[in-house]
Scaffold this active site. Structure first.
Site, PDB file in Angstrom:
ATOM      1  N   GLU A 259       0.847  -1.197   0.000  1.00 16.34           N
ATOM      2  CA  GLU A 259       0.000   0.000   0.000  1.00 16.34           C
ATOM      3  C   GLU A 259       0.878   1.242   0.000  1.00 16.34           C
ATOM      4  OE1 GLU A 259      -2.750  -0.240   3.243  1.00 16.34           O
ATOM      5  OE2 GLU A 259      -4.016  -1.720   2.239  1.00 16.34           O
ATOM      6  N   HIS A 393      -8.939  10.243   4.134  1.00 17.62           N
ATOM      7  CA  HIS A 393      -8.591   9.202   3.169  1.00 17.62           C
ATOM      8  C   HIS A 393      -8.786   9.777   1.772  1.00 17.62           C
ATOM      9  CE1 HIS A 393      -8.337   5.436   1.019  1.00 17.62           C
ATOM     10  NE2 HIS A 393      -7.940   4.851   2.146  1.00 17.62           N
ATOM     11  N   ARG A 454      -0.835   9.301   2.341  1.00 17.96           N
ATOM     12  CA  ARG A 454      -2.211   9.754   2.191  1.00 17.96           C
ATOM     13  C   ARG A 454      -2.361  11.271   2.229  1.00 17.96           C
ATOM     14  NH1 ARG A 454      -5.405   5.320   6.015  1.00 17.96           N
ATOM     15  NH2 ARG A 454      -5.223   3.583   4.548  1.00 17.96           N
ATOM     16  N   HIS A 515     -11.171  10.261   7.851  1.00 18.92           N
ATOM     17  CA  HIS A 515     -10.945   8.829   7.989  1.00 18.92           C
ATOM     18  C   HIS A 515     -10.344   8.421   9.323  1.00 18.92           C
ATOM     19  CE1 HIS A 515     -10.252   4.757   6.677  1.00 18.92           C
ATOM     20  NE2 HIS A 515      -8.936   4.860   6.787  1.00 18.92           N
ATOM     21  N   ARG A 550      -0.667   8.985   9.583  1.00 15.33           N
ATOM     22  CA  ARG A 550      -0.626   7.539   9.787  1.00 15.33           C
ATOM     23  C   ARG A 550      -0.253   6.819   8.500  1.00 15.33           C
ATOM     24  NH1 ARG A 550      -4.284   3.274   9.081  1.00 15.33           N
ATOM     25  NH2 ARG A 550      -5.950   4.682   8.440  1.00 15.33           N
TER      26      ARG A 550
END
Length: 781
Positions: A259, A393, A454, A515, A550
């Site tokens: 990811e 997100h 992100r 998110h 994060r």
């Protein structure tokens, strides 16, 4: 209706500012109140403390508990009054399960009439005594409960059904170093880079080092992770052998994906529904344990803390108070329909009730994520940290019933944003400006393209939407083999098909949505907070792992790793029984919600005190009923937070919104006073779950704004127009902490804070000091 109209008026800046003029008169009213203030959590918690005052006045220590006098113009830590005090309860009788459910009024008898005691019998709360109290039923709470159940009785309290937690909505997976081609150091480095060098290195290393054991534990309880493709081609005998290997720790059979932000494939997953599978396994395993009791449809309202007359005994958390409501549980049993108060007393309490995604109008979080844990902690003067870092997100589905706006239709007008996992981009998905043709834009923003962290991707999408005046951008995975895409993302594929969209042939309309909250209740590496007896894990906590942003798939891992660490510390520090704790050690129990009642007020209205018009309101019999005022308040908070504290922030917008929120708090006070008078003779209450949640959102939103205004740089998820660059001197954690001091002087005090990860060649900075009631300490963690 008048309050709702006032809310509309407050949406303008001018009204927000003008309403501040009533503050001085309200302070004058508040000064008449009795010795111990009542909480502002809901209409329920605004009450006279006359009984507590009368009982405490007879004790020699009462003279030391006078209200603090605040200098004119000084703001409190939070837009919430300090808690009221009630006497400790004795708990002598236990049922067969080791829990006590007994109503006691021993310490009130000297100050209550026979009529008062008769009313108390009708309305007093149910008492539940347990060794470990867990508030929340996601991956952190249930991992903790399973481990703690080996050492004592556990009560798991959740305001909906057990499986309704953010965990169940997590799609991507769990990051863990289980491949021989990967290393812990690489995982640590990826986490630190994504966190924009604000992470706590000790916490990050603990997280990454324990990743493999966390996966082992989840497999042990029955989590069915996706296996590598080659396993499916082997015969049944070989599959059985491989399964046995997996059970003993040989994880080479698990499929690993990559990811954004990860340098190696290290994401263990269950198709694209990892959270749902993990939650299923945890709920089933926890329900089977004889030492665990679930209390579903119980909304925790506030923490209960104790204070001692002994100078060498620290203030500590002794449990929480909740309101139960009717509803169907996970196991198909039913709760009672009438609302009731339940007080949970515990040697240790764990906050694991998720984040505050509902602060914003568009969020991937479930409706239960209203910042309850942070709100309760703030009211109990627990230190919070890094609340300015709200992760949006980048790729939440943009759906609309107008096909000209989006090719994906809505299934429900009030639905939350459906998450399109980051793994789709990791699988080769590309971001484009238009549904057909257009431009692939991520190469213009970052050399990592769609696999950038992100915060980078979310700001790029936001910029493209503004540039093209478009409500969304588009995620394209159509270049990949259709069968492979449908096989790897079955949940997303089926969901989009319901909405008339085929992701193997069409681009997916996406835009950022709230998110994850990277900040929260500040903890150490073992989950301990600044309040003794209170632990925090999961999204509600700030362990220092995430820093300013994060890294994808670290959150589920964090929940397991730090929950297990917290259990070890909690069991070591909770050897003394709760009965001894309450009877011998503590003099007072501080309960934010002492006067939350069901059908009767304990103290009748014949007591002539001017504070009676701010008397406690009763819980509505139908606690889940609609509340137009609360709904309007919630919507106003959400829209204001998106305008002021969204992906791109402006200082003036944040200041104006903070002023508005203060005005909203004063409006709520007036509404509660009016409700107390209008409903004084009514046998039903006015307090609803909707109001409790709306007030928590307002309180947490205020703290987020305060944190954001104190950071004079752009770092990670916090991007502010006036300070667009990173500033090395600002690379410290933002800590919101009260300074307990009764003096009127502008007292300053040091607050310990852990070191942030240092860049190469840098010396650690000294800790900054905090001004009393100014809410912010700045310093290395």
């Amino acid at each position: 209706m008048a309050a709702i109209n006032a809310l509309r008026v407050l949406s303008s800046h001018s009204s927000a500012c003008s309403s501040s003029s009533s503050l001085s008169s309200r302070k004058k009213k508040a000064s008449i109140a009795t010795k111990h203030s009542s909480s502002r959590l809901g209409r329920s918690v605004i009450a006279s403390s006359s009984s507590s005052s009368s009982s405490s006045s007879s004790s020699p220590e009462s003279t030391n508990r006078s209200p603090r006098r605040r200098k004119k113009g000084r703001e409190p830590l939070r837009a919430i009054l300090e808690p009221c005090v009630l006497e400790p309860r004795s708990m002598d009788e236990s049922d067969d399960n080791g829990e006590t459910e007994k109503i006691t009024k021993k310490t009130r008898k000297r100050t209550m009439t026979s009529k008062d005691r008769e009313d108390d019998n009708r309305s007093a709360a149910t008492i539940v005594e347990t060794d470990f109290l867990v508030i929340g039923s996601g991956i952190a709470g249930l991992s903790y409960a399973l481990e703690a159940a080996e050492h004592g009785k556990v009560a798991v309290v959740t305001k909906s059904v057990a499986h309704e937690a953010s965990t169940a909505y997590a799609q991507g997976g769990i990051s863990a170093v289980i491949s021989h081609l990967d290393t812990i150091d690489e995982h640590v480095n990826d986490t630190v880079v994504a966190g924009d060098y604000l992470c706590d290195e000790k916490a990050v290393r603990a997280l990454c080092a324990d990743g493999k054991s966390a996966i082992e534990k989840l497999v042990e309880i029955g989590t069915r992770f996706t296996k590598a493709e080659e396993l499916e081609e082997k015969n049944k005998e070989k599959e059985k052998e491989e399964e046995q290997n997996i059970q003993t720790g040989a994880y080479q059979g698990l499929h690993l994906c990559r990811e954004g932000g990860h340098g190696k494939p290290r994401i263990v997953h269950c198709d694209d529904m990892t959270g749902k599978e993990v939650e299923r396994a945890l709920v089933e395993a926890t329900r089977k344990h004889p030492n665990v009791t679930f209390y579903e449809h119980h909304a925790c309202v506030d923490l209960m803390t104790s204070s001692s007359s002994s100078s060498n005994t620290e203030r500590r958390c002794v449990g929480a108070v909740a309101v139960s409501s009717g509803g169907k549980n996970d196991d198909d049993s039913h709760q009672e329909e009438a609302s009731k108060i339940v007080r949970f007393y515990a040697s240790t309490t764990l906050l694991a009730c998720g984040g505050a995604g509902q602060l914003f109008p568009s969020t991937t979080n479930p409706v239960v994520c209203t910042g309850d844990g942070i709100g309760m902690a703030a009211r109990a003067n627990v230190v919070c940290e890094n609340l300015e870092f709200v992760q949006f997100h980048p790729t939440a589905l943009y759906a609309d019933n107008d096909s000209s706006k989006s090719p994906a239709k809505k299934l429900d007008e009030n639905e939350n944003a459906f998450l399109i996992t980051e793994a789709v981009r990791g699988h080769g998905g590309e971001l484009w400006t238009h549904f057909e043709r257009g431009e692939r834009f991520m190469p213009n923003y970052d050399i990592r393209n769609e696999l950038a962290p992100r915060d980078v991707v979310a700001r790029a999408i936001h910029a493209e939407m503004r540039k093209n005046n478009s409500p969304c951008v588009y995620l394209d995975i159509t270049k990949k083999d259709a069968e492979d895409v449908a096989k790897n993302f079955p949940g997303i594929y089926k969901e989009l098909k319901k909405r008339n969209l085929d992701m193997t042939k069409q681009r997916i309309p996406v835009r950022p949505a709230a998110h994850y909250l990277c900040g929260g209740v500040k903890t150490n590496i073992d989950g301990e907070t600044s309040l003794s007896g209170l632990f925090a894990c999961g999204e509600v906590a700030c362990t220092g792992v995430h820093g300013a942003n994060r890294l994808a798939s670290n959150s589920l891992l964090e929940g397991v790793v730090f929950a297990r660490r917290a259990v070890k510390t909690a069991t070591r520090k909770s050897k003394e029984s709760l009965k001894q704790l309450l009877e011998d050690e503590f003099e007072d129990i501080v309960d934010e919600d002492d006067y939350l009642k069901c059908n009767y007020d304990v103290f009748n209205s014949s007591r002539k005190t001017k504070s009676n018009k701010r008397r406690g309101q009763m819980v509505k019999k139908d606690f889940l009923s609609g509340d137009a005022f609360a709904q309007s308040l919630r919507k106003e908070v959400q829209l204001s937070m998106w305008r002021a504290c969204g992906i791109v922030r402006r200082t003036e917008d944040m200041r104006e919104t903070l002023v508005k929120f203060k005005a909203l708090q004063r409006l709520i006070d007036d509404e509660e006073e009016e409700a107390a008078l209008l409903n004084s003779g009514n046998d039903d209450g006015t307090v609803t779950l909707a109001l409790v949640e709306a007030k928590n959102l307002l309180a947490v939103g205020t703290l987020v704004l305060r944190s954001a205004l104190k950071r004079k740089e752009s770092r990670g998820l916090h991007y502010v127009v006036e300070y667009p660059d990173r500033v090395e001197g600002e690379r410290v954690s933002t800590v919101l902490a009260p300074i307990e001091n009764d003096d009127d002087d502008e007292t300053r005090s040091n607050i310990s804070s852990r070191s942030a990860i240092k860049m190469e060649g840098e010396e650690e900075e000294e800790l900054f000091v905090v001004e009393q009631n100014k809410v912010v300490a700045r310093g290395p963690r």
